[in-house]
Design a protein around this motif. Structure first.
Motif, PDB file in Angstrom:
ATOM      1  N   ASP A 218       5.088 -25.921  -3.322  1.00 32.27           N
ATOM      2  CA  ASP A 218       5.466 -24.521  -3.351  1.00 32.27           C
ATOM      3  C   ASP A 218       4.183 -23.688  -3.251  1.00 32.27           C
ATOM      4  O   ASP A 218       3.142 -24.215  -2.836  1.00 32.27           O
ATOM      5  CB  ASP A 218       6.300 -24.172  -4.593  1.00 32.27           C
ATOM      6  N   ALA A 219       4.232 -22.433  -3.627  1.00 32.48           N
ATOM      7  CA  ALA A 219       3.076 -21.562  -3.446  1.00 32.48           C
ATOM      8  C   ALA A 219       1.860 -22.013  -4.245  1.00 32.48           C
ATOM      9  O   ALA A 219       0.716 -21.668  -3.897  1.00 32.48           O
ATOM     10  CB  ALA A 219       3.448 -20.125  -3.837  1.00 32.48           C
ATOM     11  N   ASP A 220       2.069 -22.776  -5.319  1.00 28.99           N
ATOM     12  CA  ASP A 220       0.966 -23.237  -6.163  1.00 28.99           C
ATOM     13  C   ASP A 220       0.555 -24.673  -5.870  1.00 28.99           C
ATOM     14  O   ASP A 220      -0.186 -25.285  -6.643  1.00 28.99           O
ATOM     15  CB  ASP A 220       1.348 -23.109  -7.648  1.00 28.99           C
ATOM     16  N   GLY A 221       1.020 -25.229  -4.745  1.00 35.89           N
ATOM     17  CA  GLY A 221       0.634 -26.581  -4.382  1.00 35.89           C
ATOM     18  C   GLY A 221       1.723 -27.597  -4.667  1.00 35.89           C
ATOM     19  O   GLY A 221       2.901 -27.255  -4.856  1.00 35.89           O
ATOM     20  N   ILE A 222       1.344 -28.864  -4.723  1.00 29.80           N
ATOM     21  CA  ILE A 222       2.309 -29.930  -4.938  1.00 29.80           C
ATOM     22  C   ILE A 222       2.966 -29.781  -6.308  1.00 29.80           C
ATOM     23  O   ILE A 222       2.335 -29.355  -7.279  1.00 29.80           O
ATOM     24  CB  ILE A 222       1.617 -31.304  -4.807  1.00 29.80           C
ATOM     25  N   ARG A 223       4.255 -30.112  -6.383  1.00 32.48           N
ATOM     26  CA  ARG A 223       5.009 -29.938  -7.630  1.00 32.48           C
ATOM     27  C   ARG A 223       4.872 -31.186  -8.508  1.00 32.48           C
ATOM     28  O   ARG A 223       5.340 -32.271  -8.142  1.00 32.48           O
ATOM     29  CB  ARG A 223       6.472 -29.674  -7.320  1.00 32.48           C
ATOM     30  N   PRO A 224       4.258 -31.069  -9.688  1.00 35.24           N
ATOM     31  CA  PRO A 224       4.054 -32.244 -10.539  1.00 35.24           C
ATOM     32  C   PRO A 224       5.350 -32.903 -10.989  1.00 35.24           C
ATOM     33  O   PRO A 224       5.395 -34.118 -11.175  1.00 35.24           O
ATOM     34  CB  PRO A 224       3.268 -31.679 -11.733  1.00 35.24           C
ATOM     35  N   ASP A 225       6.420 -32.099 -11.190  1.00 36.71           N
ATOM     36  CA  ASP A 225       7.682 -32.701 -11.634  1.00 36.71           C
ATOM     37  C   ASP A 225       8.245 -33.625 -10.561  1.00 36.71           C
ATOM     38  O   ASP A 225       8.676 -34.754 -10.854  1.00 36.71           O
ATOM     39  CB  ASP A 225       8.696 -31.616 -11.999  1.00 36.71           C
ATOM     40  N   LEU A 226       8.221 -33.180  -9.314  1.00 33.41           N
ATOM     41  CA  LEU A 226       8.714 -34.025  -8.235  1.00 33.41           C
ATOM     42  C   LEU A 226       7.741 -35.168  -7.936  1.00 33.41           C
ATOM     43  O   LEU A 226       8.158 -36.242  -7.478  1.00 33.41           O
ATOM     44  CB  LEU A 226       8.940 -33.194  -6.974  1.00 33.41           C
ATOM     45  N   GLU A 229       8.650 -37.947 -10.313  1.00 31.66           N
ATOM     46  CA  GLU A 229       9.857 -38.624  -9.842  1.00 31.66           C
ATOM     47  C   GLU A 229       9.552 -39.546  -8.667  1.00 31.66           C
ATOM     48  O   GLU A 229      10.063 -40.671  -8.580  1.00 31.66           O
ATOM     49  CB  GLU A 229      10.911 -37.593  -9.431  1.00 31.66           C
ATOM     50  N   ALA A 230       8.702 -39.086  -7.763  1.00 30.92           N
ATOM     51  CA  ALA A 230       8.362 -39.893  -6.590  1.00 30.92           C
ATOM     52  C   ALA A 230       7.632 -41.160  -6.985  1.00 30.92           C
ATOM     53  O   ALA A 230       7.892 -42.242  -6.435  1.00 30.92           O
ATOM     54  CB  ALA A 230       7.519 -39.064  -5.619  1.00 30.92           C
ATOM     55  N   PHE A 231       6.698 -41.067  -7.929  1.00 31.15           N
ATOM     56  CA  PHE A 231       6.019 -42.271  -8.414  1.00 31.15           C
ATOM     57  C   PHE A 231       7.024 -43.245  -9.026  1.00 31.15           C
ATOM     58  O   PHE A 231       6.965 -44.452  -8.776  1.00 31.15           O
ATOM     59  CB  PHE A 231       4.959 -41.904  -9.455  1.00 31.15           C
ATOM     60  N   ALA A 232       7.946 -42.713  -9.830  1.00 34.43           N
ATOM     61  CA  ALA A 232       8.920 -43.575 -10.501  1.00 34.43           C
ATOM     62  C   ALA A 232       9.882 -44.227  -9.514  1.00 34.43           C
ATOM     63  O   ALA A 232      10.218 -45.405  -9.646  1.00 34.43           O
ATOM     64  CB  ALA A 232       9.696 -42.759 -11.540  1.00 34.43           C
ATOM     65  N   MET A 233      10.321 -43.486  -8.504  1.00 34.75           N
ATOM     66  CA  MET A 233      11.314 -44.013  -7.564  1.00 34.75           C
ATOM     67  C   MET A 233      10.718 -44.991  -6.558  1.00 34.75           C
ATOM     68  O   MET A 233      11.371 -45.947  -6.152  1.00 34.75           O
ATOM     69  CB  MET A 233      11.977 -42.849  -6.819  1.00 34.75           C
ATOM     70  N   VAL A 264      -0.263 -37.300 -14.249  1.00 36.87           N
ATOM     71  CA  VAL A 264       0.913 -38.016 -13.740  1.00 36.87           C
ATOM     72  C   VAL A 264       0.489 -39.293 -13.022  1.00 36.87           C
ATOM     73  O   VAL A 264       1.094 -40.363 -13.206  1.00 36.87           O
ATOM     74  CB  VAL A 264       1.729 -37.101 -12.802  1.00 36.87           C
ATOM     75  N   ALA A 265      -0.544 -39.188 -12.208  1.00 38.98           N
ATOM     76  CA  ALA A 265      -1.013 -40.376 -11.493  1.00 38.98           C
ATOM     77  C   ALA A 265      -1.531 -41.427 -12.469  1.00 38.98           C
ATOM     78  O   ALA A 265      -1.229 -42.619 -12.335  1.00 38.98           O
ATOM     79  CB  ALA A 265      -2.095 -39.987 -10.502  1.00 38.98           C
ATOM     80  N   ARG A 266      -2.313 -40.994 -13.466  1.00 36.83           N
ATOM     81  CA  ARG A 266      -2.862 -41.947 -14.428  1.00 36.83           C
ATOM     82  C   ARG A 266      -1.740 -42.634 -15.201  1.00 36.83           C
ATOM     83  O   ARG A 266      -1.785 -43.852 -15.437  1.00 36.83           O
ATOM     84  CB  ARG A 266      -3.807 -41.228 -15.395  1.00 36.83           C
ATOM     85  N   ALA A 267      -0.718 -41.883 -15.588  1.00 34.10           N
ATOM     86  CA  ALA A 267       0.407 -42.474 -16.318  1.00 34.10           C
ATOM     87  C   ALA A 267       1.174 -43.468 -15.457  1.00 34.10           C
ATOM     88  O   ALA A 267       1.811 -44.390 -15.979  1.00 34.10           O
ATOM     89  CB  ALA A 267       1.346 -41.373 -16.804  1.00 34.10           C
ATOM     90  N   SER A 268       1.109 -43.294 -14.138  1.00 30.70           N
ATOM     91  CA  SER A 268       1.820 -44.199 -13.224  1.00 30.70           C
ATOM     92  C   SER A 268       0.944 -45.359 -12.782  1.00 30.70           C
ATOM     93  O   SER A 268       1.379 -46.190 -11.970  1.00 30.70           O
ATOM     94  CB  SER A 268       2.292 -43.418 -11.985  1.00 30.70           C
ATOM     95  N   GLY A 269      -0.283 -45.427 -13.277  1.00 33.51           N
ATOM     96  CA  GLY A 269      -1.197 -46.480 -12.856  1.00 33.51           C
ATOM     97  C   GLY A 269      -1.565 -46.363 -11.391  1.00 33.51           C
ATOM     98  O   GLY A 269      -1.719 -47.373 -10.702  1.00 33.51           O
ATOM     99  N   ALA A 270      -1.722 -45.123 -10.934  1.00 32.63           N
ATOM    100  CA  ALA A 270      -1.946 -44.874  -9.505  1.00 32.63           C
ATOM    101  C   ALA A 270      -3.250 -44.115  -9.292  1.00 32.63           C
ATOM    102  O   ALA A 270      -3.800 -43.491 -10.203  1.00 32.63           O
ATOM    103  CB  ALA A 270      -0.784 -44.084  -8.916  1.00 32.63           C
TER     104      ALA A 270
END
Length: 463
Positions: A218-226, A229-233, A264-270
């Motif tokens: 969105d206007a502030d860049g990539i959405r952390p909530d989505l 979800e993308a990392f999890a899915m 978010v990335a660190r929590a996903s091991g990414a």
């Protein structure tokens, strides 16, 4: 008998002899031919020259004269290389998204495509002086360290607020992306990308065998909530993003989201692959700190380049990483190409170490700001149906919602203005109709205004 007749007779005799030899076979020496045919050394030299001119032989000084590879006679069937389709398998390299970034526009067209500076914006004199000074260094042609020259690593370390020991010099930003994709993620795995994103990154990821998965912005860049979800899915272990002066939208990731994305990335091991291509392309005012500057756990792998603010042929960039991922990147450098050419590194050090470089960056910032505002105003005047999503504070492009996407090839052919269609910037289906318009590759403000007028003509209902 004339000398020419004697030479012709020797040529005929040698052709007959060559017919019984295989490509690469060595012919008798000139001394042997003089003895065998009773001719002068000059005659032998002329005969070999005639045979070489027709492609029958190849002369290698100090080694002798050899039978050349035989060319297929005219009218014969072309070589059959169809077997290679089976041998190569179903893997391919997608160049459709990037080939137009490098190809020349049609003759007379105004360039609003591509991602490099017009020659008038490049520091050509400082570049030439830097290259001349570098060439005079006694060690200019010595082998360079695989990780890059220490002074150049220090330059990139300052940009990233990192330790020079964590820097690996690369052959430009695109080469760095290609190396990072191959080093971090195994073939067949997903890689998360902003939507939209840089087409060259999509091509490099796919060439590495990865599957780009879009994450909305969105206007502030990539959405952390989505993103979470993308990392999890998907189970992805890599995110590619451009937090500062994003290409193509110009967005800057907000301070709160910068922290969230890394968490978010660190929590996903990414890993996060941070592409900071536009750090030196700001239009005035400080750029936010890169993600890697506040990352101490090695989550962020950072890349930047000096190509964009200098010249397309200054193919010098860097990767910044910590831990085992840097060990793998260094290993890939050794396997791929050993090291980056030392003269180019030396010239880059000379360039960025002079006051002329700082003056260039200040002048470039002012010029880009002026061009950006001029193009935005011209579009508002001549193409009112298009909406500039934002006037960016850095970078080289405007991202425009067109309402209906013009065919880039048709616009270039009929109206003489080269633009880039928006669908190339999406890993999947585009959520609307867009175009990317560059303001740095055109000759000047007059060309930008004329380009906007031509686009207005191209988008009229009766066009």
């Amino acid at each position: 008998m004339s000398e020419s007749s004697i030479t012709e007779r020797l040529v005929v005799s040698l052709r007959a002899e060559i017919d019984g030899l295989a490509p690469g076979d060595r012919l008798p020496s000139a001394r042997e031919l003089v003895r065998r045919h009773g001719v002068s050394p000059v005659t032998v030299t002329r005969a070999f020259a005639l045979l070489a001119a027709e492609g029958t032989v190849v002369t290698r000084p100090g080694s002798g004269t050899f039978v050349a590879q035989r060319r297929a006679p005219s009218g014969t069937a072309p070589a059959d290389t169809s077997w290679q389709a089976v041998a190569l398998g179903d893997r391919s390299v997608d160049t459709a998204r990037v080939s137009h970034l490098l190809g020349p526009p049609p003759p007379g067209a105004i360039t609003m495509s591509g991602g490099y500076l017009h020659r008038s914006l490049q520091p050509t004199r400082p570049l030439a002086a830097a290259l001349a000074r570098a060439s005079r260094r006694p060690d200019a042609w010595d082998r360079a360290p695989a990780e890059g020259l220490a002074p150049l690593r220090a330059v990139f370390a300052r940009l990233a607020a990192a330790d020079p020991e964590d820097v690996l010099v690369t052959g430009g930003g695109q080469g760095a992306l290609s190396m990072a994709f191959r080093a971090i993620a195994p073939p067949g795995s997903p890689v998360l990308v902003e939507s939209p994103t840089y087409p060259g990154a999509l091509s490099a990821a796919r060439a590495a065998g990865l599957r780009p998965v879009p994450v909305p912005m969105d206007a502030d860049g990539i959405r952390p909530d989505l993103l979470a979800e993308a990392f999890a899915m998907t189970g992805a272990r890599l995110l590619y993003c451009q937090p500062t002066f994003h290409n193509p939208t110009g967005a800057v990731l907000s301070p709160e989201r910068r922290r969230q994305v890394v968490e978010v990335a660190r929590a996903s091991g990414a890993f996060v692959l941070e592409d900071d291509f536009a750090r030196l392309l700001g239009h005035g005012g400080p750029a936010p700190r890169p993600l890697v500057a506040d990352d101490r756990d090695g989550t962020v792998v950072y890349t930047t380049s000096l190509t964009k603010p200098a010249s397309p042929s200054l193919r010098i960039g860097a990767l910044v990483a910590r831990g085992p991922v840097m060990a793998r990147l260094r290993a890939m450098r050794l396997v791929d190409d050993f090291f980056i050419a030392r003269p180019l590194q030396e010239a880059t050090i000379e360039l960025v170490s002079t006051p002329a470089w700082d003056r260039h960056l200040r002048a470039l910032s002012a010029a880009l700001r002026e061009r950006c505002a001029a193009l935005a105003a011209a579009l508002a005047e001549h193409v009112p149906g298009w909406r500039v999503t934002r006037v960016p504070a850095g970078g080289l492009h405007l991202w425009v919602e067109t309402g209906r996407s013009p065919d880039a090839a048709e616009v270039s052919r009929r109206y003489g203005v080269a633009v880039e269609p928006g669908q190339d910037f999406f890993a999947a289906e585009a959520p609307g109709q867009f175009a990317r318009l560059g303001f740095a590759a055109a000759a000047g403000l007059e060309d930008l205004a004329e380009g906007a007028r031509r686009l207005g003509s191209a988008t009229r209902p009766d066009a």
